[in-house]
Design a protein around this motif. Structure first.
Motif, short mmCIF file in Angstrom:
data_model
loop_
_atom_site.label_atom_id
_atom_site.label_comp_id
_atom_site.label_asym_id
_atom_site.label_seq_id
_atom_site.Cartn_x
_atom_site.Cartn_y
_atom_site.Cartn_z
N GLU A 141 9.94 0.62 -7.13
CA GLU A 141 8.75 0.06 -6.49
C GLU A 141 8.95 -0.18 -4.99
O GLU A 141 7.96 -0.37 -4.26
CB GLU A 141 8.35 -1.24 -7.19
CG GLU A 141 7.68 -1.05 -8.54
CD GLU A 141 8.65 -0.80 -9.69
OE1 GLU A 141 8.18 -0.53 -10.81
OE2 GLU A 141 9.89 -0.86 -9.46
N TYR A 142 10.19 -0.16 -4.51
CA TYR A 142 10.41 -0.27 -3.07
C TYR A 142 9.83 0.96 -2.35
O TYR A 142 9.42 0.86 -1.18
CB TYR A 142 11.90 -0.41 -2.75
CG TYR A 142 12.42 -1.83 -2.83
CD1 TYR A 142 12.88 -2.50 -1.71
CD2 TYR A 142 12.46 -2.52 -4.05
CE1 TYR A 142 13.38 -3.79 -1.76
CE2 TYR A 142 12.95 -3.82 -4.13
CZ TYR A 142 13.40 -4.45 -2.99
OH TYR A 142 13.88 -5.75 -3.07
N VAL B 38 5.80 0.19 -2.30
CA VAL B 38 5.29 -0.79 -1.35
C VAL B 38 5.33 -0.25 0.08
O VAL B 38 4.43 -0.51 0.88
CB VAL B 38 6.07 -2.13 -1.47
CG1 VAL B 38 7.50 -2.01 -0.92
CG2 VAL B 38 5.32 -3.26 -0.81
N GLU C 96 1.39 -0.12 0.96
CA GLU C 96 1.02 -1.45 1.42
C GLU C 96 1.57 -1.68 2.83
O GLU C 96 2.48 -0.98 3.28
CB GLU C 96 1.58 -2.54 0.48
CG GLU C 96 1.03 -2.50 -0.93
CD GLU C 96 -0.43 -2.90 -1.02
OE1 GLU C 96 -0.95 -3.49 -0.04
OE2 GLU C 96 -1.06 -2.64 -2.07
N CYS D 204 3.94 -3.24 5.33
CA CYS D 204 5.29 -3.78 5.26
C CYS D 204 5.71 -4.28 6.63
O CYS D 204 5.10 -3.94 7.65
CB CYS D 204 6.28 -2.73 4.76
SG CYS D 204 6.10 -2.30 3.02
N GLY E 41 7.68 -6.10 1.77
CA GLY E 41 6.24 -5.96 1.56
C GLY E 41 5.88 -6.49 0.19
O GLY E 41 6.75 -6.63 -0.68
N GLU E 42 4.62 -6.80 0.00
CA GLU E 42 4.17 -7.36 -1.28
C GLU E 42 3.55 -6.28 -2.15
O GLU E 42 2.64 -5.56 -1.73
CB GLU E 42 3.16 -8.48 -1.04
CG GLU E 42 2.75 -9.19 -2.32
CD GLU E 42 1.91 -10.42 -2.07
OE1 GLU E 42 0.84 -10.55 -2.72
OE2 GLU E 42 2.31 -11.25 -1.22
N TRP E 43 4.06 -6.16 -3.37
CA TRP E 43 3.59 -5.17 -4.33
C TRP E 43 3.22 -5.87 -5.63
O TRP E 43 4.08 -6.46 -6.28
CB TRP E 43 4.67 -4.11 -4.56
CG TRP E 43 4.28 -2.96 -5.44
CD1 TRP E 43 4.75 -2.67 -6.68
CD2 TRP E 43 3.33 -1.94 -5.14
NE1 TRP E 43 4.17 -1.53 -7.18
CE2 TRP E 43 3.28 -1.05 -6.25
CE3 TRP E 43 2.50 -1.69 -4.03
CZ2 TRP E 43 2.45 0.06 -6.28
CZ3 TRP E 43 1.68 -0.56 -4.08
CH2 TRP E 43 1.66 0.28 -5.19
N ARG F 11 6.99 -10.00 -3.59
CA ARG F 11 7.50 -9.52 -2.31
C ARG F 11 8.84 -8.81 -2.53
O ARG F 11 9.80 -9.42 -3.00
CB ARG F 11 7.65 -10.66 -1.32
CG ARG F 11 6.31 -11.22 -0.86
CD ARG F 11 6.46 -12.52 -0.10
NE ARG F 11 7.07 -12.32 1.20
CZ ARG F 11 7.28 -13.32 2.07
NH1 ARG F 11 6.95 -14.57 1.75
NH2 ARG F 11 7.84 -13.07 3.23
#
Length: 325
Positions: A204-205, A208, A212, A214, A256-258, A262
């Motif tokens: 998931e890094y 994000v 999104e 970051c 970043g927020e996913w 965060r």
């Protein structure tokens, strides 16, 4: 700093309601050289400036491959928070167990130190260094949780099919969920505000960064495992983890927020191995009792604190690459 604090082996929020963590990542201790003495001095200066309640090593604490005395290198890392009088804990990365020492031996070694707060390995759970610490609030009950997970080293399967790096396994995820259920039940059915620490970033890094906003730099390919084992989904389901903290990719320090969590990189504590300036340092995390949020910033080797990192706008999915470290 905090004389006598470690005797009870209980982490606590301060009287002002805060709890501060310094994350050191990828220091790769190897030999008593001038460069490493400079790194040690930098680490001690960061601890003096921030005066944290906990130090966390998020893997690659040592560079063990070909090392004649990897335990000695690890002891030098252990002495940093011990000299500062600061509670500490560690998880391990791919470089920690490439030589003649195992992760199990490293974990057992950290448990021998007076200020180390790690816990013995839970039976039947994959890896070494899976444990949870609670942070007591003003009434003495658990007010926050800190999860530590062994993200492994290299893929046990054929690299060309399943990628190069390891992943957090199913039994580890089940163990995490069990601990989360227990802490939630003890807290009257309300999940505790929680953070999670491991070495290799989750898949998931990538998401994000691509989709999104970051904050921070991505100077290096994100070396997450190719297999998504579901640990992020489990954290969403349990509703406790607010932020995750990884290392591994020395040239990345973004967050970043996913999906409400965060995803954060630390700041490499050693050379970033880049063709551009990238000063080493540490990530700092500050919790506040009773709040489901945290502040985070970077403290650099020159003593400066970076509270506002560069903003990165999402660009969509980029071609995938594999980089072997």
């Amino acid at each position: 700093m905090k004389q006598g604090y470690a005797k009870a082996k209980t982490l606590r929020f301060r009287e002002d309601g805060t709890f501060k963590i310094v994350q050191f990542t990828d220091p790769e201790f190897y030999e008593d050289s001038e460069a490493e003495r400079e790194m040690e001095a930098m680490m001690l200066s960061i601890l003096e400036a921030e005066r944290p309640d906990l130090v966390v090593y998020t893997g690659d604490v040592i560079a063990s491959a070909g090392h004649p005395d990897p335990a000695g290198a690890f002891r030098r890392a252990c002495e940093i928070p011990e000299r500062a009088g600061t509670p500490w804990a560690a998880v391990f990365g791919n470089h920690d167990s490439e030589g003649t020492i195992t992760r199990e031996q490293l974990h057992a070694l950290q448990l021998t130190y007076p200020l180390n707060y790690a816990k013995p390995n839970p039976p039947g759970v994959h890896g070494a260094g899976n444990y949870v610490l609670s942070v007591a609030g003003s009434d003495g009950s658990a007010a926050a949780a800190l999860y530590f997970l062994d993200s492994g080293s290299y893929s046990p399967l054929e690299y060309s099919r399943m990628g190069f790096y390891d992943w957090i396994r199913r039994d580890q995820i089940e163990w995490y969920a069990q601990q989360s259920y227990r802490l939630t039940d003890d807290n009257g059915g309300v999940p505790l505000p929680a953070l999670a620490f491991f070495h290799i970033p989750l898949p998931e890094y990538n998401d994000v960064w691509d989709f999104e906003v970051c904050y921070g730099e991505r100077y290096e390919v994100i070396c997450a495992p190719w297999i998504n084992s579901g640990v992020f989904a489990a954290m969403i389901e349990m509703g406790d983890v607010m932020g995750t903290f990884a290392g591994h990719d020395h040239g990345n320090d973004y967050w970043g927020e996913w999906r409400g969590i965060r995803l954060c990189y630390g700041r490499t504590t050693r050379n970033a191995y880049l063709d551009r300036p990238f000063m080493p340092g540490a990530r700092v995390i500050s919790l506040r009792e009773g709040e489901r949020s945290f502040d985070t910033w970077i403290r650099l080797a020159d003593g400066s604190a970076v509270a506002e990192q560069p903003r990165h706008e999402p660009t969509g999915r980029l071609p995938s690459q594999v980089l072997r470290k």
